[in-house]
Design a protein around this motif. Sequence first.
Motif, PDB file in Angstrom:
ATOM      1  N   LYS A   1       1.234  11.934 -12.113  1.00 42.02           N
ATOM      2  CA  LYS A   1       0.632  10.747 -12.259  1.00 42.02           C
ATOM      3  C   LYS A   1       0.771   9.920 -11.674  1.00 42.02           C
ATOM      4  O   LYS A   1       2.831   9.460 -11.671  1.00 42.02           O
ATOM      5  N   ILE A   2       0.622   9.020 -10.925  1.00 44.81           N
ATOM      6  CA  ILE A   2       1.110   7.848 -10.135  1.00 44.81           C
ATOM      7  C   ILE A   2       2.164   6.547 -11.395  1.00 44.81           C
ATOM      8  O   ILE A   2       0.741   6.550 -12.292  1.00 44.81           O
ATOM      9  N   GLY A   3       3.050   6.531 -10.862  1.00 49.61           N
ATOM     10  CA  GLY A   3       2.760   4.798 -11.819  1.00 49.61           C
ATOM     11  C   GLY A   3       4.072   4.212 -10.983  1.00 49.61           C
ATOM     12  O   GLY A   3       3.930   3.627  -9.149  1.00 49.61           O
ATOM     13  N   PRO A   4       4.390   3.475 -11.461  1.00 47.83           N
ATOM     14  CA  PRO A   4       5.752   2.116 -10.831  1.00 47.83           C
ATOM     15  C   PRO A   4       6.134   2.629  -9.876  1.00 47.83           C
ATOM     16  O   PRO A   4       7.416   3.002 -10.360  1.00 47.83           O
TER      17      PRO A   4
ATOM     18  N   PRO B   1      -8.273   4.253  11.072  1.00 46.05           N
ATOM     19  CA  PRO B   1      -7.031   3.204  10.973  1.00 46.05           C
ATOM     20  C   PRO B   1      -6.319   2.017  10.550  1.00 46.05           C
ATOM     21  O   PRO B   1      -5.720   2.514  10.296  1.00 46.05           O
ATOM     22  N   GLU B   2      -7.219   1.562  10.538  1.00 44.20           N
ATOM     23  CA  GLU B   2      -6.806   0.044  10.152  1.00 44.20           C
ATOM     24  C   GLU B   2      -6.762  -0.331   8.668  1.00 44.20           C
ATOM     25  O   GLU B   2      -5.660  -0.827   8.590  1.00 44.20           O
ATOM     26  N   LEU B   3      -6.537   0.596   7.554  1.00 43.72           N
ATOM     27  CA  LEU B   3      -6.931   1.010   6.536  1.00 43.72           C
ATOM     28  C   LEU B   3      -5.639   1.930   6.209  1.00 43.72           C
ATOM     29  O   LEU B   3      -5.196   2.043   4.779  1.00 43.72           O
ATOM     30  N   THR B   4      -5.446   2.335   7.425  1.00 38.75           N
ATOM     31  CA  THR B   4      -4.146   3.263   7.153  1.00 38.75           C
ATOM     32  C   THR B   4      -2.885   2.855   6.470  1.00 38.75           C
ATOM     33  O   THR B   4      -2.384   1.641   7.514  1.00 38.75           O
ATOM     34  N   ARG B   5      -1.985   3.384   5.573  1.00 36.18           N
ATOM     35  CA  ARG B   5      -0.753   1.803   5.493  1.00 36.18           C
ATOM     36  C   ARG B   5       0.269   2.881   4.547  1.00 36.18           C
ATOM     37  O   ARG B   5      -0.445   3.613   3.992  1.00 36.18           O
ATOM     38  N   SER B   6       1.429   2.570   4.445  1.00 37.15           N
ATOM     39  CA  SER B   6       2.329   3.055   3.005  1.00 37.15           C
ATOM     40  C   SER B   6       2.645   1.761   1.999  1.00 37.15           C
ATOM     41  O   SER B   6       2.255   0.507   3.020  1.00 37.15           O
ATOM     42  N   VAL B   7       2.180   1.888   0.929  1.00 35.02           N
ATOM     43  CA  VAL B   7       2.085   1.644   0.223  1.00 35.02           C
ATOM     44  C   VAL B   7       2.932   0.911  -1.493  1.00 35.02           C
ATOM     45  O   VAL B   7       2.917   2.062  -1.536  1.00 35.02           O
ATOM     46  N   GLN B   8       3.907   0.165  -1.927  1.00 36.67           N
ATOM     47  CA  GLN B   8       4.880   0.567  -3.153  1.00 36.67           C
ATOM     48  C   GLN B   8       4.247   0.448  -4.327  1.00 36.67           C
ATOM     49  O   GLN B   8       3.530  -1.226  -4.033  1.00 36.67           O
ATOM     50  N   VAL B   9       3.902   1.029  -5.407  1.00 33.59           N
ATOM     51  CA  VAL B   9       2.965   0.143  -6.182  1.00 33.59           C
ATOM     52  C   VAL B   9       3.899  -0.699  -6.944  1.00 33.59           C
ATOM     53  O   VAL B   9       5.204  -0.817  -7.060  1.00 33.59           O
ATOM     54  N   ALA B  10       3.686  -1.567  -7.157  1.00 36.01           N
ATOM     55  CA  ALA B  10       3.945  -2.400  -8.052  1.00 36.01           C
ATOM     56  C   ALA B  10       4.641  -2.348  -9.693  1.00 36.01           C
ATOM     57  O   ALA B  10       4.385  -1.287 -10.358  1.00 36.01           O
ATOM     58  N   ASP B  11       5.443  -3.015 -10.094  1.00 36.55           N
ATOM     59  CA  ASP B  11       5.768  -3.071 -11.599  1.00 36.55           C
ATOM     60  C   ASP B  11       4.681  -3.216 -12.497  1.00 36.55           C
ATOM     61  O   ASP B  11       4.753  -2.609 -13.017  1.00 36.55           O
ATOM     62  N   ASN B  12       3.512  -3.666 -12.124  1.00 37.32           N
ATOM     63  CA  ASN B  12       2.659  -3.929 -12.810  1.00 37.32           C
ATOM     64  C   ASN B  12       1.649  -2.432 -12.867  1.00 37.32           C
ATOM     65  O   ASN B  12       0.496  -2.972 -13.562  1.00 37.32           O
ATOM     66  N   GLY B  13       2.382  -1.391 -11.809  1.00 39.21           N
ATOM     67  CA  GLY B  13       1.135  -0.171 -11.701  1.00 39.21           C
ATOM     68  C   GLY B  13       0.224  -0.756 -10.967  1.00 39.21           C
ATOM     69  O   GLY B  13      -1.213   0.319 -11.488  1.00 39.21           O
ATOM     70  N   THR B  14       0.158  -1.581  -9.954  1.00 34.16           N
ATOM     71  CA  THR B  14      -1.112  -1.708  -8.673  1.00 34.16           C
ATOM     72  C   THR B  14      -0.677  -1.873  -7.265  1.00 34.16           C
ATOM     73  O   THR B  14       0.695  -2.247  -7.277  1.00 34.16           O
ATOM     74  N   VAL B  15      -1.745  -1.577  -6.541  1.00 37.49           N
ATOM     75  CA  VAL B  15      -1.416  -1.638  -5.280  1.00 37.49           C
ATOM     76  C   VAL B  15      -2.243  -2.839  -5.004  1.00 37.49           C
ATOM     77  O   VAL B  15      -3.586  -3.265  -4.923  1.00 37.49           O
TER      78      VAL B  15
END
Length: 236
Positions: free
Chosen positions: A57-60, A72-86
């Motif tokens: 289960k994904i988490g902060p 390819p324009e939508l390909t990226r690495s993102v970190q989940v925020a403290d509030n559980g969103t990207v």
Amino acid sequence: MLALVCGLSLTGCAGSSGTGTEGGLATGAAAPVDEAALSSAAATFVSASTPGNTAYKIGPLDVLDISVFQVPELTRSVQVADNGTVNLPLVGTVPTTGKTPQDMERDLAQRLGARYLQSPQVSVFVREYNSQRVTVEGAVKSPGIYPLRGKTSLLQFIAQAGGPNTDTASDTVLVFRQEGGRRSVARFDIDAIRDGKAADPAIQAGDVIVADASQTKTAFSLFLKALPAATTFKSF
């Protein structure tokens, strides 16, 4: 190691008024351990992980690799925020907490397909497991904090920690778990699990695994008897 165990916010490590202590653990007033009830408690602990609910289960603070086939324009690495969103292009803020990568793939495909793309193929991969961790302590070769990547058993975590320290380890392992504001504990026989005589329990995020050392067996047994009756497993 016993000092570590008694520091896990468990009431009952200290003796009550008028009760003697040995090595900082309560003695004298401890009730005998009901081995049959203990076995039943361990079985309950093992069954806590139900089929169909074992994917990660994904988490902060987790880091996700997100890609859309041929976009390819939508390909990226993102970190989940403290509030559980990207926050992602086109779709904006997307909640992630409690979802599996497969859930996220379906969610993003639906959001993108609704307005922007025709039958988008979305892939979500967890690059860094930062939200769900397990602590392994005691008589293992490499004690530490390890990430939980989906369904992982007790023996698998012991192996990740380098296996038992053959000079000091016994066959006893405790697993501490925090649920609903209450801490519970179950005891497992590693040799019995290896021999197929006992089930290998699934470990959950936040669990603390403590491997017993053979030279502390007497004191460790006293600690088991001194565990508070308010835990989920009332057998101790």
